[in-house]
Every structure is written in C-alpha cells, then in structure tokens.
Design a protein around this motif. Sequence first.
Motif, short mmCIF file in Angstrom:
data_model
loop_
_atom_site.label_atom_id
_atom_site.label_comp_id
_atom_site.label_asym_id
_atom_site.label_seq_id
_atom_site.Cartn_x
_atom_site.Cartn_y
_atom_site.Cartn_z
N GLU A 1 0.82 -1.21 0.00
CA GLU A 1 0.00 0.00 0.00
C GLU A 1 0.85 1.26 0.00
OE1 GLU A 1 -3.16 -0.10 -0.67
OE2 GLU A 1 -2.83 -2.27 -0.77
N ASN A 2 2.13 1.14 0.36
CA ASN A 2 3.02 2.30 0.39
C ASN A 2 3.76 2.51 -0.93
OD1 ASN A 2 2.33 2.71 3.06
ND2 ASN A 2 3.98 1.40 3.81
N ALA A 3 3.43 1.71 -1.92
CA ALA A 3 4.12 1.84 -3.21
C ALA A 3 3.91 3.23 -3.81
CB ALA A 3 3.60 0.78 -4.18
N TYR A 4 4.96 3.72 -4.46
CA TYR A 4 4.85 4.94 -5.26
C TYR A 4 4.97 4.49 -6.70
CZ TYR A 4 5.91 9.42 -7.36
OH TYR A 4 5.90 10.53 -8.16
N SER A 5 3.85 4.30 -7.34
CA SER A 5 3.87 3.71 -8.68
C SER A 5 2.88 4.40 -9.62
CB SER A 5 3.56 2.21 -8.60
OG SER A 5 2.32 2.00 -7.92
N GLU B 1 8.75 4.26 -7.98
CA GLU B 1 9.03 4.59 -9.39
C GLU B 1 9.56 6.01 -9.50
OE1 GLU B 1 5.38 3.68 -11.44
OE2 GLU B 1 5.88 1.55 -11.48
N ASN B 2 10.04 6.33 -10.71
CA ASN B 2 10.65 7.63 -10.96
C ASN B 2 10.34 8.04 -12.38
OD1 ASN B 2 13.04 9.49 -11.74
ND2 ASN B 2 13.13 9.35 -9.52
N SER B 3 10.23 9.35 -12.61
CA SER B 3 10.00 9.86 -13.97
C SER B 3 11.09 9.38 -14.92
CB SER B 3 10.00 11.39 -13.96
OG SER B 3 8.99 11.88 -13.14
N SER B 4 12.30 9.30 -14.41
CA SER B 4 13.40 8.69 -15.15
C SER B 4 13.36 7.21 -14.82
CB SER B 4 14.73 9.31 -14.71
OG SER B 4 15.79 8.62 -15.33
N TYR B 5 12.73 6.44 -15.68
CA TYR B 5 12.35 5.06 -15.33
C TYR B 5 13.48 4.23 -14.73
CZ TYR B 5 7.90 5.68 -17.80
OH TYR B 5 6.67 6.10 -18.19
N SER B 6 14.71 4.45 -15.21
CA SER B 6 15.80 3.61 -14.71
C SER B 6 16.13 3.89 -13.25
CB SER B 6 17.05 3.78 -15.57
OG SER B 6 17.53 5.10 -15.47
#
Length: 133
Positions: free
Chosen positions: A15-19, A44-49
């Motif tokens: 539930e704490n995922a940032y996706s 996750e990040n805007s810069s996927y890597s």
Amino acid sequence: MTDLELLNLAVNAMENAYSPYSEFKVGAALLCENGDVYCGANIENSSYSATICAERVALFKAVSDRQTSFKSMAVVGCYPVKTQDFCYPCGVCLQTLREFCAPDFKIITANSLGDIKEFTLKELLPYGFSLGR
Ligand SMILES: [Zn+2]
C-alpha cells in the motif's frame, strides 16, 4: 513469524508503493535471522531507470541497519484491478539477494486468491554471479 504473517506484512507494505507510472504496486517483507522484519514497496521515478523494486528497498533498509543474515522474503504485487498472477522478484533483485542470502533462502509469493508459492533463491537464480564470497 509464519509465512502467512510475512505475506500479510508484504501486503501492507504494498500500500506504500509509489507507482504512478505503471500503477503496479509491489510489497516485500524480509525476515532476518534474528527475527527482525524489514518491509519495502516499489518506488518509481520519472526517469524510469531510477525506479527501485520493493525487494531491494526492504533489503537495503536491512543492510543499512547492519543486518546481513536473512531467512526469507515475501513478495506480492498487483495492478489496481487484481489478477490471479503471482509476483516474482526480477533478475536484478534476485542477484542483489544473492549477495547476502544463502542458496536455500526462501522466497514466498501469493496471488490475490490467496494461493501461495515458495521457492529457494537457488531455484529462481540457479547461476547467480559471485566473486566467490
Ligand atoms: Zn526487482
């Protein structure tokens, strides 16, 4: 700590995922030999890597607390619309676990129906890279 208890901690961590990009949430709960548990969620990040998986978040939290002996990890993941699919650690996470965990380290996963699968690290990564440690 039972496998089911560890799975429930992974579900809570999910539930704490940032996706916001994939909408795929993953949670992991890592059981240390001393009984401590470290949880993680994918970030996750805007810069996927720059994205990091839940499994490595949990592992890095533990190692940064000087934990280096581990028994098992529970991993769960799902899209907002739940499927019957299981969520397995990716190759990068398996290799990262290989650095700290014995071949018989247990990896537990469950689907949204409550079906459970268990593997050893050796089963999921039979030929992991090692510098001989
Ligand atoms: Zn991964």
